[in-house]
Motif scaffolding. Structure first.
Motif, PDB file in Angstrom:
ATOM      1  N   UNK A  45      29.391  33.792  54.972  1.00 48.76           N
ATOM      2  CA  UNK A  45      29.536  32.407  54.971  1.00 48.76           C
ATOM      3  C   UNK A  45      30.505  31.660  54.060  1.00 48.76           C
ATOM      4  N   UNK A  46      31.459  30.728  54.529  1.00 56.25           N
ATOM      5  CA  UNK A  46      32.646  30.436  53.748  1.00 56.25           C
ATOM      6  C   UNK A  46      32.332  29.301  53.013  1.00 56.25           C
ATOM      7  N   UNK A  47      32.435  29.699  51.722  1.00 59.41           N
ATOM      8  CA  UNK A  47      32.024  28.444  50.785  1.00 59.41           C
ATOM      9  C   UNK A  47      33.544  28.041  50.112  1.00 59.41           C
ATOM     10  N   UNK A  48      33.624  26.636  50.723  1.00 60.76           N
ATOM     11  CA  UNK A  48      35.102  26.385  50.236  1.00 60.76           C
ATOM     12  C   UNK A  48      35.453  24.943  49.887  1.00 60.76           C
TER      13      UNK A  48
ATOM     14  N   UNK B  72      35.556  28.414  40.467  1.00 60.51           N
ATOM     15  CA  UNK B  72      34.166  28.008  41.068  1.00 60.51           C
ATOM     16  C   UNK B  72      33.390  28.896  41.917  1.00 60.51           C
ATOM     17  N   UNK B  73      34.251  30.040  42.174  1.00 55.99           N
ATOM     18  CA  UNK B  73      33.632  30.892  43.186  1.00 55.99           C
ATOM     19  C   UNK B  73      33.823  30.903  44.572  1.00 55.99           C
ATOM     20  N   UNK B  74      34.831  29.740  44.978  1.00 59.44           N
ATOM     21  CA  UNK B  74      35.303  29.575  46.322  1.00 59.44           C
ATOM     22  C   UNK B  74      35.527  30.880  47.238  1.00 59.44           C
TER      23      UNK B  74
ATOM     24  N   UNK C 222      49.042  15.181  34.770  1.00 57.12           N
ATOM     25  CA  UNK C 222      48.754  15.966  35.810  1.00 57.12           C
ATOM     26  C   UNK C 222      48.065  17.187  35.275  1.00 57.12           C
ATOM     27  N   UNK C 223      47.325  17.090  34.224  1.00 59.31           N
ATOM     28  CA  UNK C 223      46.396  18.211  33.913  1.00 59.31           C
ATOM     29  C   UNK C 223      45.133  18.182  34.762  1.00 59.31           C
ATOM     30  N   UNK C 224      44.448  19.162  35.078  1.00 56.96           N
ATOM     31  CA  UNK C 224      43.202  19.108  35.578  1.00 56.96           C
ATOM     32  C   UNK C 224      41.951  19.524  34.847  1.00 56.96           C
ATOM     33  N   UNK C 225      40.834  19.095  35.221  1.00 51.37           N
ATOM     34  CA  UNK C 225      39.537  19.184  34.476  1.00 51.37           C
ATOM     35  C   UNK C 225      38.440  19.265  35.424  1.00 51.37           C
ATOM     36  N   UNK C 226      37.743  20.394  35.551  1.00 51.56           N
ATOM     37  CA  UNK C 226      36.580  20.657  36.462  1.00 51.56           C
ATOM     38  C   UNK C 226      35.595  19.744  36.117  1.00 51.56           C
ATOM     39  N   UNK C 227      35.067  18.847  37.207  1.00 49.81           N
ATOM     40  CA  UNK C 227      33.846  17.908  36.786  1.00 49.81           C
ATOM     41  C   UNK C 227      32.592  18.705  36.752  1.00 49.81           C
ATOM     42  N   UNK C 228      31.568  18.153  36.458  1.00 44.99           N
ATOM     43  CA  UNK C 228      30.183  18.760  36.369  1.00 44.99           C
ATOM     44  C   UNK C 228      29.903  19.459  37.633  1.00 44.99           C
ATOM     45  N   UNK C 229      30.163  18.390  38.569  1.00 40.68           N
ATOM     46  CA  UNK C 229      29.834  19.160  39.988  1.00 40.68           C
ATOM     47  C   UNK C 229      30.312  20.397  40.382  1.00 40.68           C
ATOM     48  N   UNK C 230      31.660  20.574  39.771  1.00 38.49           N
ATOM     49  CA  UNK C 230      32.226  22.005  40.142  1.00 38.49           C
ATOM     50  C   UNK C 230      31.417  23.153  39.501  1.00 38.49           C
ATOM     51  N   UNK C 231      30.576  22.863  38.657  1.00 37.83           N
ATOM     52  CA  UNK C 231      29.657  23.852  38.012  1.00 37.83           C
ATOM     53  C   UNK C 231      28.428  23.911  38.735  1.00 37.83           C
TER      54      UNK C 231
ATOM     55  N   UNK D 289      26.832  31.119  43.936  1.00 36.98           N
ATOM     56  CA  UNK D 289      26.351  32.222  43.211  1.00 36.98           C
ATOM     57  C   UNK D 289      24.867  32.689  43.928  1.00 36.98           C
ATOM     58  N   UNK D 290      24.138  31.505  44.218  1.00 34.71           N
ATOM     59  CA  UNK D 290      22.646  31.861  44.702  1.00 34.71           C
ATOM     60  C   UNK D 290      22.569  32.189  46.002  1.00 34.71           C
ATOM     61  N   UNK D 291      23.659  31.912  46.943  1.00 33.59           N
ATOM     62  CA  UNK D 291      23.581  31.768  48.345  1.00 33.59           C
ATOM     63  C   UNK D 291      24.588  32.789  48.890  1.00 33.59           C
ATOM     64  N   UNK D 292      23.953  33.950  49.095  1.00 34.44           N
ATOM     65  CA  UNK D 292      24.923  35.084  50.008  1.00 34.44           C
ATOM     66  C   UNK D 292      24.436  35.119  51.365  1.00 34.44           C
ATOM     67  N   UNK D 293      25.082  34.192  52.052  1.00 34.23           N
ATOM     68  CA  UNK D 293      24.633  33.923  53.645  1.00 34.23           C
ATOM     69  C   UNK D 293      25.557  34.785  54.390  1.00 34.23           C
ATOM     70  N   UNK D 294      25.055  35.248  55.638  1.00 36.57           N
ATOM     71  CA  UNK D 294      25.921  35.780  56.562  1.00 36.57           C
ATOM     72  C   UNK D 294      26.435  34.833  57.627  1.00 36.57           C
ATOM     73  N   UNK D 295      27.435  34.878  57.925  1.00 38.92           N
ATOM     74  CA  UNK D 295      28.071  33.915  59.007  1.00 38.92           C
ATOM     75  C   UNK D 295      27.591  34.450  60.646  1.00 38.92           C
TER      76      UNK D 295
END
Ligand code: BGC
Length: 415
Positions: free
Chosen positions: A3-6, A84-86, A391-400, A407-413
């Protein structure tokens, strides 16, 4: 394949220093948009008015300018996606960079996008490339436009150039993004360039976009082995507010006009359907749906309905094609609704998947904050916040939160 996590991005909204029809329109419209929103913004965005009133009244808000400078900072953005693990990133190629003049191809632009794709590959992130995300070379608009009969041929030529340059490096291609919504904005409501109000031109442009998709499909299928080619549609979920025959008919009509008709016209040249889901419409002939709306809302006032994603996926199963959710997200500067919205929506997606709907990927809109078209910079859609001063970037909490889900979902497409 998994599955594509993007997450998604588009060129004009992030790259900066674009020179296309939008760039010109922004300069022409900035003062008018600022004035209009100074007057109407309090009504439109009453919950957020105090925070955004200065931005709304500032013409600079409506000019994309350097945007997030993604053109120069793509490596940093791809590294953030990787953190993020995308496993996938959806981005668009900017037609006006690749063909700055009619018949002229920019090797520099192609080399740039080759670097972007190589960077993604190096991090094992699958690229999903959109070929047209609302913007055009200026020459195309000045000499032709989508209502011109040459438009599909010109688009196919651009696609041929790209296909020859990238070939098998890219498997997933989306020809056009939200064509029906774009036609409505550009030819009916005049909120997008070329602001050419004409129902006749709207219908012709719509037909030409269908042709353009079909031709692009043929070009890609002929040049890329194992190409998976589709398009992204603005995909609301349409349901009757109460189950009476009139509401049911109305909901069906809207569903057809807004979402399904374009897809139907493109079949069978569709290997995958991209769904941009934002709104769950409860259609009512008495407009009771507009009163007393109690669902949480985004900063743009759009009601948030995770269950609508399930409803949409179940409705789309009728097309019998693999699906990708190519956009889903919300403007939420405080990031106080995004974690909930993201988790709940993915739970509904999982439910549809468990019930057999072939949904093979989810792409959050957006990886980073970006330029939200005629609304400008203030709506914040990013998993990653961008500070527009430095132009600095800062991940929001939702990124975590998203990282944990991935990380919990290793689905097959199921292709
Ligand atoms: C478009 C994006 C846009 C997003 C949020 C979609 O319609 O494809 O470009 O930023 O919605 O409004």
């Amino acid at each position: 394949m998994s599955f594509l996590w993007g997450a998604s991005l588009s060129a004009h909204q992030t790259e900066g220093k674009c020179e296309n029809d939008w760039t010109r329109w922004e300069h022409e419209q900035a003062t008018t948009l600022a004035l209009k929103n100074r007057l109407l913004g309090r009504l439109k965005y009453r919950d957020r008015w105090n925070d955004i009133r200065d931005d709304l009244a500032d013409p600079g808000n409506y000019v994309s300018g350097r945007a997030t400078d993604h053109y120069n900072r793509f490596r940093e953005d791809i590294a953030l996606a990787d953190e993020i693990g995308l496993t996938a990133l959806r981005l668009s190629f900017e037609w006006s960079r690749i063909q700055p003049e009619e018949g002229v191809v920019s090797d520099e632009a192609l080399a740039h996008y080759q670097d972007v794709i190589a960077e993604l590959r190096a991090r094992d992130i699958t690229p999903v490339v959109t070929l047209w995300h609302f913007t055009h070379p200026q020459w195309f608009i000045d000499e032709y436009g989508w209502a011109h009969e040459e438009a599909p041929r010109l688009f196919a030529e651009y696609v041929r150039t790209v296909a020859d340059a990238f070939g098998d490096d890219i498997r997933f291609w989306l020809t056009v993004n939200e064509p029906s919504a774009w036609v409505r904005a550009a030819y009916v409501f005049d909120t997008f360039p070329p602001t050419d109000t004409s129902i006749l031109n709207a219908l012709t442009a719509w037909r030409h976009l269908v042709k353009a998709h079909r031709r692009a499909y043929e070009v890609l299928q002929a040049r890329v082995s194992e190409a998976t080619v589709g398009l992204s549609v603005a995909a609301g979920c349409f349901e009757p507010y109460t189950d009476n025959p009139v509401n049911r008919k109305l909901a069906n009509l809207l569903r057809t006009v807004e979402r399904d008709a374009f897809l139907d016209a493109c079949l069978p040249a569709v290997d995958v359907i991209g769904l941009n889901y934002y709104i769950h419409y409860k259609v009512d002939m008495l407009f009771r749906n507009l009163l007393g709306e109690s669902r949480p809302k985004s900063d743009l006032g759009w009601p948030l309905s995770p269950a609508g994603l399930y409803c949409l996926l179940m409705q789309m199963a009728q097309f019998d094609r693999p699906l990708l959710v190519t956009e889903h997200g919300l403007a939420d500067a405080a990031d106080d609704r995004r974690p909930w919205y993201l988790s709940e929506s993915i739970a509904y997606l999982a439910q549809a998947r468990d019930e057999g709907v072939p949904v093979n990927g989810y792409f959050h809109w957006a990886l980073t904050d970006n330029f939200e078209w005629e609304k400008g910079f203030w709506p914040r859609f990013g998993l990653v916040a961008v500070d527009y001063d430095d132009l600095s970037r800062e991940p929001r909490e939702s990124a975590a939160v998203y990282a944990d889900i991935i990380a919990q979902k290793d689905w097959e497409a199921r292709w």
